[in-house]
Design a protein around this motif. Sequence first.
Motif, PDB file in Angstrom:
ATOM      1  N   MET A 154       3.877  19.169  12.636  1.00  0.00           N
ATOM      2  CA  MET A 154       5.065  19.573  11.906  1.00  0.00           C
ATOM      3  C   MET A 154       4.720  20.766  11.025  1.00  0.00           C
ATOM      4  N   PRO A 155       5.328  21.905  11.320  1.00  0.00           N
ATOM      5  CA  PRO A 155       5.068  23.079  10.479  1.00  0.00           C
ATOM      6  C   PRO A 155       5.496  22.829   9.038  1.00  0.00           C
ATOM      7  N   SER A 156       4.858  23.515   8.123  1.00  0.00           N
ATOM      8  CA  SER A 156       5.184  23.389   6.703  1.00  0.00           C
ATOM      9  C   SER A 156       6.625  23.798   6.445  1.00  0.00           C
ATOM     10  N   ASP A 157       7.221  23.155   5.453  1.00  0.00           N
ATOM     11  CA  ASP A 157       8.569  23.509   4.994  1.00  0.00           C
ATOM     12  C   ASP A 157       9.589  23.563   6.127  1.00  0.00           C
ATOM     13  N   THR A 158       9.570  22.555   6.984  1.00  0.00           N
ATOM     14  CA  THR A 158      10.438  22.549   8.147  1.00  0.00           C
ATOM     15  C   THR A 158      11.773  21.861   7.901  1.00  0.00           C
ATOM     16  N   THR A 159      11.724  20.594   7.551  1.00  0.00           N
ATOM     17  CA  THR A 159      12.956  19.817   7.438  1.00  0.00           C
ATOM     18  C   THR A 159      12.729  18.627   6.522  1.00  0.00           C
ATOM     19  N   MET A 160      13.823  18.032   6.106  1.00  0.00           N
ATOM     20  CA  MET A 160      13.722  16.804   5.325  1.00  0.00           C
ATOM     21  C   MET A 160      14.690  15.790   5.933  1.00  0.00           C
ATOM     22  N   VAL A 161      14.201  14.599   6.119  1.00  0.00           N
ATOM     23  CA  VAL A 161      14.995  13.497   6.650  1.00  0.00           C
ATOM     24  C   VAL A 161      15.182  12.497   5.517  1.00  0.00           C
ATOM     25  N   SER A 162      16.322  11.890   5.456  1.00  0.00           N
ATOM     26  CA  SER A 162      16.596  10.919   4.406  1.00  0.00           C
ATOM     27  C   SER A 162      15.490   9.866   4.338  1.00  0.00           C
ATOM     28  N   PRO A 163      14.927   9.633   3.151  1.00  0.00           N
ATOM     29  CA  PRO A 163      13.884   8.611   3.019  1.00  0.00           C
ATOM     30  C   PRO A 163      14.346   7.231   3.499  1.00  0.00           C
ATOM     31  N   SER A 164      15.597   6.893   3.262  1.00  0.00           N
ATOM     32  CA  SER A 164      16.088   5.575   3.707  1.00  0.00           C
ATOM     33  C   SER A 164      16.085   5.475   5.226  1.00  0.00           C
ATOM     34  N   LEU A 165      16.329   6.586   5.904  1.00  0.00           N
ATOM     35  CA  LEU A 165      16.288   6.592   7.368  1.00  0.00           C
ATOM     36  C   LEU A 165      14.855   6.406   7.863  1.00  0.00           C
ATOM     37  N   LEU A 166      13.913   7.035   7.179  1.00  0.00           N
ATOM     38  CA  LEU A 166      12.508   6.847   7.552  1.00  0.00           C
ATOM     39  C   LEU A 166      12.071   5.401   7.341  1.00  0.00           C
ATOM     40  N   GLY A 169       5.741  18.969 -18.081  1.00  0.00           N
ATOM     41  CA  GLY A 169       4.487  18.598 -18.727  1.00  0.00           C
ATOM     42  C   GLY A 169       3.645  17.631 -17.911  1.00  0.00           C
ATOM     43  N   GLN A 170       4.093  17.267 -16.723  1.00  0.00           N
ATOM     44  CA  GLN A 170       3.359  16.330 -15.879  1.00  0.00           C
ATOM     45  C   GLN A 170       2.788  17.023 -14.642  1.00  0.00           C
ATOM     46  N   PHE A 171       1.687  16.458 -14.155  1.00  0.00           N
ATOM     47  CA  PHE A 171       1.049  16.906 -12.920  1.00  0.00           C
ATOM     48  C   PHE A 171       1.399  15.934 -11.801  1.00  0.00           C
ATOM     49  N   VAL A 172       1.461  16.445 -10.585  1.00  0.00           N
ATOM     50  CA  VAL A 172       1.500  15.619  -9.378  1.00  0.00           C
ATOM     51  C   VAL A 172       0.313  16.070  -8.536  1.00  0.00           C
ATOM     52  N   VAL A 173      -0.494  15.112  -8.093  1.00  0.00           N
ATOM     53  CA  VAL A 173      -1.635  15.409  -7.243  1.00  0.00           C
ATOM     54  C   VAL A 173      -1.292  14.941  -5.836  1.00  0.00           C
ATOM     55  N   VAL A 174      -1.372  15.847  -4.889  1.00  0.00           N
ATOM     56  CA  VAL A 174      -1.086  15.533  -3.495  1.00  0.00           C
ATOM     57  C   VAL A 174      -2.416  15.462  -2.756  1.00  0.00           C
ATOM     58  N   PHE A 175      -2.697  14.308  -2.179  1.00  0.00           N
ATOM     59  CA  PHE A 175      -3.979  14.074  -1.522  1.00  0.00           C
ATOM     60  C   PHE A 175      -3.954  14.523  -0.070  1.00  0.00           C
ATOM     61  N   PRO A 176      -5.125  14.734   0.509  1.00  0.00           N
ATOM     62  CA  PRO A 176      -5.195  15.165   1.908  1.00  0.00           C
ATOM     63  C   PRO A 176      -4.527  14.155   2.836  1.00  0.00           C
ATOM     64  N   LYS A 177      -4.013  14.689   3.923  1.00  0.00           N
ATOM     65  CA  LYS A 177      -3.430  13.889   5.000  1.00  0.00           C
ATOM     66  C   LYS A 177      -2.227  13.068   4.560  1.00  0.00           C
ATOM     67  N   SER A 178      -1.546  13.506   3.529  1.00  0.00           N
ATOM     68  CA  SER A 178      -0.294  12.854   3.142  1.00  0.00           C
ATOM     69  C   SER A 178       0.835  13.844   3.392  1.00  0.00           C
ATOM     70  N   TYR A 179       2.021  13.328   3.486  1.00  0.00           N
ATOM     71  CA  TYR A 179       3.197  14.164   3.697  1.00  0.00           C
ATOM     72  C   TYR A 179       4.059  14.055   2.452  1.00  0.00           C
ATOM     73  N   THR A 180       4.560  15.189   1.977  1.00  0.00           N
ATOM     74  CA  THR A 180       5.387  15.174   0.774  1.00  0.00           C
ATOM     75  C   THR A 180       6.599  16.077   0.951  1.00  0.00           C
ATOM     76  N   SER A 181       7.571  15.788   0.119  1.00  0.00           N
ATOM     77  CA  SER A 181       8.741  16.637  -0.004  1.00  0.00           C
ATOM     78  C   SER A 181       9.202  16.514  -1.443  1.00  0.00           C
ATOM     79  N   SER A 182       9.655  17.605  -2.011  1.00  0.00           N
ATOM     80  CA  SER A 182      10.140  17.545  -3.387  1.00  0.00           C
ATOM     81  C   SER A 182      11.463  18.273  -3.504  1.00  0.00           C
ATOM     82  N   ILE A 183      12.245  17.843  -4.474  1.00  0.00           N
ATOM     83  CA  ILE A 183      13.559  18.417  -4.725  1.00  0.00           C
ATOM     84  C   ILE A 183      13.673  18.690  -6.215  1.00  0.00           C
ATOM     85  N   CYS A 184      14.016  19.914  -6.570  1.00  0.00           N
ATOM     86  CA  CYS A 184      14.270  20.234  -7.974  1.00  0.00           C
ATOM     87  C   CYS A 184      15.682  19.782  -8.301  1.00  0.00           C
ATOM     88  N   THR A 185      15.842  19.142  -9.436  1.00  0.00           N
ATOM     89  CA  THR A 185      17.166  18.653  -9.832  1.00  0.00           C
ATOM     90  C   THR A 185      17.940  19.692 -10.637  1.00  0.00           C
TER      91      THR A 185
END
Length: 150
Positions: A44-56, A71-87
Motif C-alpha cells: 500500500m503506497p503511502s498516503d493512499t486511502t482511508m477506510v472507516s475503522p469500524s469497517l476494518l 504539547g503531546q508526542f505520538v510515536v509510530v513504531f515500525p511495521k504498524s499502519y497509521t492514519s491521522s485526522i486533524c480536527t
Amino acid sequence: PWIEYLHTGSPKIWYGIPDDHSLAFYTAMKQLVPSFCKNQKIWMPSDTTMVSPSLLVKHGVSVCRAVQQPGQFVVVFPKSYTSSICTGYCVSESVYYAPADWLRDADHVFQDIRDSMEPMMFPLEKMLFALASDANSTKYVLEALKPKVG
C-alpha cells in the motif's frame, strides 16, 4: 518509525493497526479497496486511502484510536499502519528515526522500496556515507557501516 509532535491548535485523531494484524488488514483492504493494493512487498503506497475503522474491525482487524492534544508526542513504531485526522487548524512536525541495529536490515528495506517503485528521498548509499562521515556516529554505528561501505 517516526515521532510526531503537535505544537499547537486543534487535536489530531490517530488510528493505528499493529504489525500482528498486518495479514488481517491486507486481507480486508484487498476486499474493500482492491485497486489501492499492489501485489508487492510494500503493498500500500503511502498516503493512499482511508477506510472507516469500524469497517476494518468488522473484517477482523484490530484498530486502536488515540487523540493527540497540543504539547503531546505520538510515536509510530515500525511495521504498524497509521492514519491521522486533524480536527481543525494545527501545527505539528514529525521526524523519522532508526535505532543503530536497523542498519543491519537497511539494504533489504531500501530494496523493498525500490522493488515496490515507491518514491525515495535519498539513496541508501548517501545515507551510509553521511553516517560514516558524521563526527557524532558511535563506534557501534561505524562498525555496522564498515561491511556496507568498506
